[in-house]
Design a protein around this motif. Structure first.
Motif, PDB file in Angstrom:
ATOM      1  N   THR A  43       3.479 -13.644 -23.334  1.00 29.05           N
ATOM      2  CA  THR A  43       3.368 -13.728 -24.792  1.00 29.05           C
ATOM      3  C   THR A  43       4.659 -13.289 -25.460  1.00 29.05           C
ATOM      4  OG1 THR A  43       0.979 -13.405 -24.722  1.00 29.05           O
ATOM      5  CG2 THR A  43       2.072 -12.897 -26.810  1.00 29.05           C
ATOM      6  N   GLU A  50      10.373 -18.798 -29.395  1.00 24.91           N
ATOM      7  CA  GLU A  50      10.157 -19.425 -30.701  1.00 24.91           C
ATOM      8  C   GLU A  50      11.141 -18.894 -31.733  1.00 24.91           C
ATOM      9  OE1 GLU A  50       9.054 -21.869 -33.555  1.00 24.91           O
ATOM     10  OE2 GLU A  50       8.425 -22.015 -31.470  1.00 24.91           O
ATOM     11  N   PHE A 100       4.640 -25.875 -35.614  1.00 25.70           N
ATOM     12  CA  PHE A 100       3.627 -25.065 -34.938  1.00 25.70           C
ATOM     13  C   PHE A 100       4.066 -23.613 -34.724  1.00 25.70           C
ATOM     14  CE2 PHE A 100       2.987 -29.423 -33.592  1.00 25.70           C
ATOM     15  CZ  PHE A 100       1.617 -29.589 -33.732  1.00 25.70           C
ATOM     16  N   MET A 104       2.110 -19.837 -34.811  1.00 26.45           N
ATOM     17  CA  MET A 104       1.822 -19.265 -33.499  1.00 26.45           C
ATOM     18  C   MET A 104       2.329 -17.820 -33.414  1.00 26.45           C
ATOM     19  SD  MET A 104       3.299 -20.374 -29.797  1.00 26.45           S
ATOM     20  CE  MET A 104       4.926 -19.894 -30.365  1.00 26.45           C
ATOM     21  N   ASP A 107       0.048 -15.627 -35.290  1.00 24.21           N
ATOM     22  CA  ASP A 107      -1.231 -15.460 -34.605  1.00 24.21           C
ATOM     23  C   ASP A 107      -1.123 -14.486 -33.426  1.00 24.21           C
ATOM     24  OD1 ASP A 107      -2.468 -17.224 -36.346  1.00 24.21           O
ATOM     25  OD2 ASP A 107      -2.437 -18.915 -34.941  1.00 24.21           O
TER      26      ASP A 107
END
Length: 130
Positions: A43, A50, A100, A104, A107
């Motif tokens: 993660t 990202e 996206f 993400m 989240d």
């Protein structure tokens, strides 16, 4: 690193995305008490990927990566020269232009913080569970 808090020296100037991922994995592997699980590590690497990709694509092509481990969180911070904050947008399901990533990151993180830089630019910070 048997510490309550640990930091990796900033990764600069603008190495590749692969360098950011490698640095992140090495940093996480060195942590102990508590160590991160493989799922937590994946993660954190995803969020680094990202944020660094966004800095390269939208932030002028340069970035500085900061990683820090705190008792309950891993802190990922990416600085870039653009003053433009990330924004949510409708994902592009057909054209491949994205949309996206920022959702993400929000989240996955406990918190995201965007701080303007003193001389321009910004730092995008994500706090992830440890």
């Amino acid at each position: 690193m048997d510490m309550m808090s640990a930091e990796v020296p900033p990764l600069r100037p603008a190495p590749s995305l692969a360098d950011a991922r490698r640095t992140t994995r090495a940093f996480l592997a060195a942590l102990s008490r508590p160590a991160v699980t493989p799922e937590q590590a994946d993660t954190v690497v995803l969020v680094v990927s990202e944020l660094v990709t966004n800095a390269l694509r939208h932030g002028g092509g340069a970035y500085t990566l900061h990683l820090a481990a705190h008792p309950g969180t891993i802190e990922v911070a990416v600085e870039d020269p653009s003053p433009d904050a990330p924004r949510l947008r409708t994902p592009d399901l057909t054209g491949g232009t994205g949309g996206f990533g920022w959702q993400m990151v929000n989240d996955l993180a406990r918190a995201t913080i965007v701080t303007p830089g003193l001389g321009g630019g910004k730092t995008v910070r994500a706090l992830l569970p440890r």
